[in-house]
Scaffold this motif. Sequence first.
Motif, PDB file in Angstrom:
ATOM      1  N   VAL A 122     -15.227 -22.300 -13.886  1.00 56.90           N
ATOM      2  CA  VAL A 122     -14.716 -21.066 -13.290  1.00 56.90           C
ATOM      3  C   VAL A 122     -13.192 -21.044 -13.388  1.00 56.90           C
ATOM      4  O   VAL A 122     -12.525 -21.997 -12.987  1.00 56.90           O
ATOM      5  N   ASN A 123     -12.663 -19.970 -13.932  1.00 58.00           N
ATOM      6  CA  ASN A 123     -11.212 -19.774 -13.963  1.00 58.00           C
ATOM      7  C   ASN A 123     -10.852 -18.911 -12.764  1.00 58.00           C
ATOM      8  O   ASN A 123     -10.903 -17.680 -12.818  1.00 58.00           O
ATOM      9  N   LEU A 124     -10.476 -19.576 -11.679  1.00 55.61           N
ATOM     10  CA  LEU A 124     -10.192 -18.878 -10.427  1.00 55.61           C
ATOM     11  C   LEU A 124      -8.777 -18.311 -10.465  1.00 55.61           C
ATOM     12  O   LEU A 124      -7.807 -19.041 -10.596  1.00 55.61           O
ATOM     13  N   ILE A 125      -8.676 -16.982 -10.366  1.00 52.88           N
ATOM     14  CA  ILE A 125      -7.382 -16.296 -10.381  1.00 52.88           C
ATOM     15  C   ILE A 125      -7.132 -15.756  -8.977  1.00 52.88           C
ATOM     16  O   ILE A 125      -7.854 -14.877  -8.499  1.00 52.88           O
ATOM     17  N   ILE A 126      -6.110 -16.283  -8.299  1.00 48.78           N
ATOM     18  CA  ILE A 126      -5.880 -15.978  -6.884  1.00 48.78           C
ATOM     19  C   ILE A 126      -4.587 -15.190  -6.713  1.00 48.78           C
ATOM     20  O   ILE A 126      -3.543 -15.575  -7.243  1.00 48.78           O
ATOM     21  N   GLU A 127      -4.665 -14.100  -5.971  1.00 43.85           N
ATOM     22  CA  GLU A 127      -3.491 -13.276  -5.700  1.00 43.85           C
ATOM     23  C   GLU A 127      -3.341 -13.081  -4.193  1.00 43.85           C
ATOM     24  O   GLU A 127      -4.320 -12.810  -3.511  1.00 43.85           O
ATOM     25  N   GLU A 128      -2.115 -13.237  -3.696  1.00 46.23           N
ATOM     26  CA  GLU A 128      -1.844 -12.945  -2.288  1.00 46.23           C
ATOM     27  C   GLU A 128      -1.571 -11.456  -2.160  1.00 46.23           C
ATOM     28  O   GLU A 128      -0.641 -10.937  -2.774  1.00 46.23           O
ATOM     29  N   ARG A 129      -2.375 -10.766  -1.385  1.00 44.99           N
ATOM     30  CA  ARG A 129      -2.280  -9.313  -1.261  1.00 44.99           C
ATOM     31  C   ARG A 129      -2.481  -8.888   0.191  1.00 44.99           C
ATOM     32  O   ARG A 129      -3.170  -9.557   0.957  1.00 44.99           O
ATOM     33  N   THR A 130      -1.913  -7.745   0.541  1.00 45.41           N
ATOM     34  CA  THR A 130      -2.158  -7.181   1.867  1.00 45.41           C
ATOM     35  C   THR A 130      -3.568  -6.596   1.903  1.00 45.41           C
ATOM     36  O   THR A 130      -4.187  -6.354   0.851  1.00 45.41           O
ATOM     37  N   THR A 131      -4.066  -6.344   3.098  1.00 41.37           N
ATOM     38  CA  THR A 131      -5.404  -5.775   3.232  1.00 41.37           C
ATOM     39  C   THR A 131      -5.501  -4.433   2.517  1.00 41.37           C
ATOM     40  O   THR A 131      -6.487  -4.154   1.831  1.00 41.37           O
ATOM     41  N   GLU A 132      -4.473  -3.610   2.658  1.00 45.65           N
ATOM     42  CA  GLU A 132      -4.472  -2.291   2.006  1.00 45.65           C
ATOM     43  C   GLU A 132      -4.559  -2.429   0.492  1.00 45.65           C
ATOM     44  O   GLU A 132      -5.324  -1.714  -0.178  1.00 45.65           O
ATOM     45  N   GLU A 133      -3.787  -3.356  -0.076  1.00 48.61           N
ATOM     46  CA  GLU A 133      -3.822  -3.583  -1.522  1.00 48.61           C
ATOM     47  C   GLU A 133      -5.184  -4.098  -1.952  1.00 48.61           C
ATOM     48  O   GLU A 133      -5.724  -3.692  -2.995  1.00 48.61           O
TER      49      GLU A 133
ATOM     50  N   THR B 272     -11.654  -8.917   9.091  1.00 46.45           N
ATOM     51  CA  THR B 272     -12.596  -7.798   9.187  1.00 46.45           C
ATOM     52  C   THR B 272     -12.927  -7.572  10.673  1.00 46.45           C
ATOM     53  O   THR B 272     -12.517  -8.364  11.522  1.00 46.45           O
ATOM     54  N   PRO B 273     -13.648  -6.495  11.012  1.00 45.15           N
ATOM     55  CA  PRO B 273     -14.280  -5.500  10.137  1.00 45.15           C
ATOM     56  C   PRO B 273     -13.286  -4.457   9.644  1.00 45.15           C
ATOM     57  O   PRO B 273     -12.310  -4.145  10.317  1.00 45.15           O
ATOM     58  N   LEU B 274     -13.569  -3.914   8.433  1.00 43.83           N
ATOM     59  CA  LEU B 274     -12.680  -2.942   7.817  1.00 43.83           C
ATOM     60  C   LEU B 274     -13.256  -1.532   7.813  1.00 43.83           C
ATOM     61  O   LEU B 274     -12.548  -0.576   7.538  1.00 43.83           O
ATOM     62  N   SER B 275     -14.561  -1.434   8.068  1.00 39.94           N
ATOM     63  CA  SER B 275     -15.220  -0.125   8.121  1.00 39.94           C
ATOM     64  C   SER B 275     -15.057   0.649   6.817  1.00 39.94           C
ATOM     65  O   SER B 275     -14.775   1.842   6.817  1.00 39.94           O
ATOM     66  N   GLU B 276     -15.210  -0.044   5.690  1.00 40.93           N
ATOM     67  CA  GLU B 276     -15.161   0.590   4.367  1.00 40.93           C
ATOM     68  C   GLU B 276     -16.578   0.675   3.817  1.00 40.93           C
ATOM     69  O   GLU B 276     -17.222  -0.345   3.577  1.00 40.93           O
ATOM     70  N   GLU B 277     -17.057   1.883   3.589  1.00 37.22           N
ATOM     71  CA  GLU B 277     -18.445   2.109   3.194  1.00 37.22           C
ATOM     72  C   GLU B 277     -18.803   1.401   1.886  1.00 37.22           C
ATOM     73  O   GLU B 277     -19.916   0.903   1.723  1.00 37.22           O
TER      74      GLU B 277
END
Length: 314
Positions: free
Chosen positions: A120-131, A148-153
Motif C-alpha cells: 500500500v502506498n499510503l499518501i497522507i495529507e493534513e487537512r481541515t474538516t472543511e477541506e 464526528t458526527p458531521l451530518s453529511e449525507e
Amino acid sequence: MTITQLHYVLAVAEYKNFTLAAEKCFVTQPTLSMQIQKLEEELDVQIFDRGKKPIQLTDVGQQIVTQARSIVNESNRIKDIVDQQKGYIGGDFKIGIIPTVMPTLLPMFITNFTNKYPKVNLIIEERTTEEIIKMLKSGQLDAAIAATPLSEESIKEVVLYYEPFVAYIPENNPAFGKKEFSVKDLEDNLNNILLLQDGHCFRNNVLNICKAASLPQHNRFHLESGSFETMVKLADEGLGMTLLPYLHTLDMSEKAKSKLRHFTEPRPSREVSLIYSKKELKLHLIDALRTTITGVVRGAIAFHNVEITSPLHK
C-alpha cells in the motif's frame, strides 16, 4: 479525448503550472502541453488562460475540470473493483487527517500499517474538516480521519475511538487546587481559556461543551494559533488555562502531567472516526486501516463513561 488528457488537465488545474504538472505526471512539459492543446482543439475552447500568472482556468475550463475529475475518478474504480474482488491490499491510498489528530494518532499506527501492508502506498495529507469533506466528495481523498458526527449525507462514518478532553491548569491559576474539573468550572472560567484559532473543529468542540457561541476577547492580547504546544506554554506564563485532547497528554513530562485535570463523569469527549464517501470502492483498504488503528488505540484510551460533543459549531 482520452483519460490521459484529462489527467493532464487536472494536474495543470491543481498546480497552475505546466512544468510542475508535467513533473507530477512523469512526462515532459512539451508532451503534456501538446496533449492539452489537442483536447482544446477538439473541444474548440480554451481550458486555461495562459496569459495569467499563475495559470488560471477559464469559465468553461472550470466546468470541464469538474467533469474531468468525475470521469477520472470513475475510471479508477475499474481497478478498485478488480482489487476488491481479488482481496488485493495494495496501490495508492490517499487519506486526510485533521491537524488536532495527526500529531498524536499518526505515529501510533503508521509503522504497524506499513509493515503489515507493504504494497500500500499510503499518501497522507493534513487537512481541515472543511477541506476533507470537499475532497472526499470530489474523489481527491479515499478516506479521512476526523472528529464526528458531521451530518453529511454522502459520507460514511466509522467510529475509531472516543477521546476525552483534559484541562491543563498551571500552578498560578486559582483552579489548580481542584482534583477534578467539571463543565460548570469550565463555564465559570470562559474568560480564562486559551483555545486554538477559528477554523479548528477542536475549538468548536470546546465551545459546544460550554454552550457558548464564542469566547470573551482577552483583555490583554488577541491570539490565533493552531498549536497545542503554544497554548500550554502561554498557560505556563500565567495567561490562562487550556484544554487538550487526551492522547496529546500521554507524552508530556511528569511535571506537565501534574497540571492536568480530568473532567468529572460523564467526561466531555470527541468522537474520532474514519470517514469516506458512500461511493468509495476501496473498502478492503479502509477496513485494513480501521483494524490497525483500533488495535493500537484500544490500549491507550480506557475511558468509557463519556459524553460526545459535536465538532460542528452550534
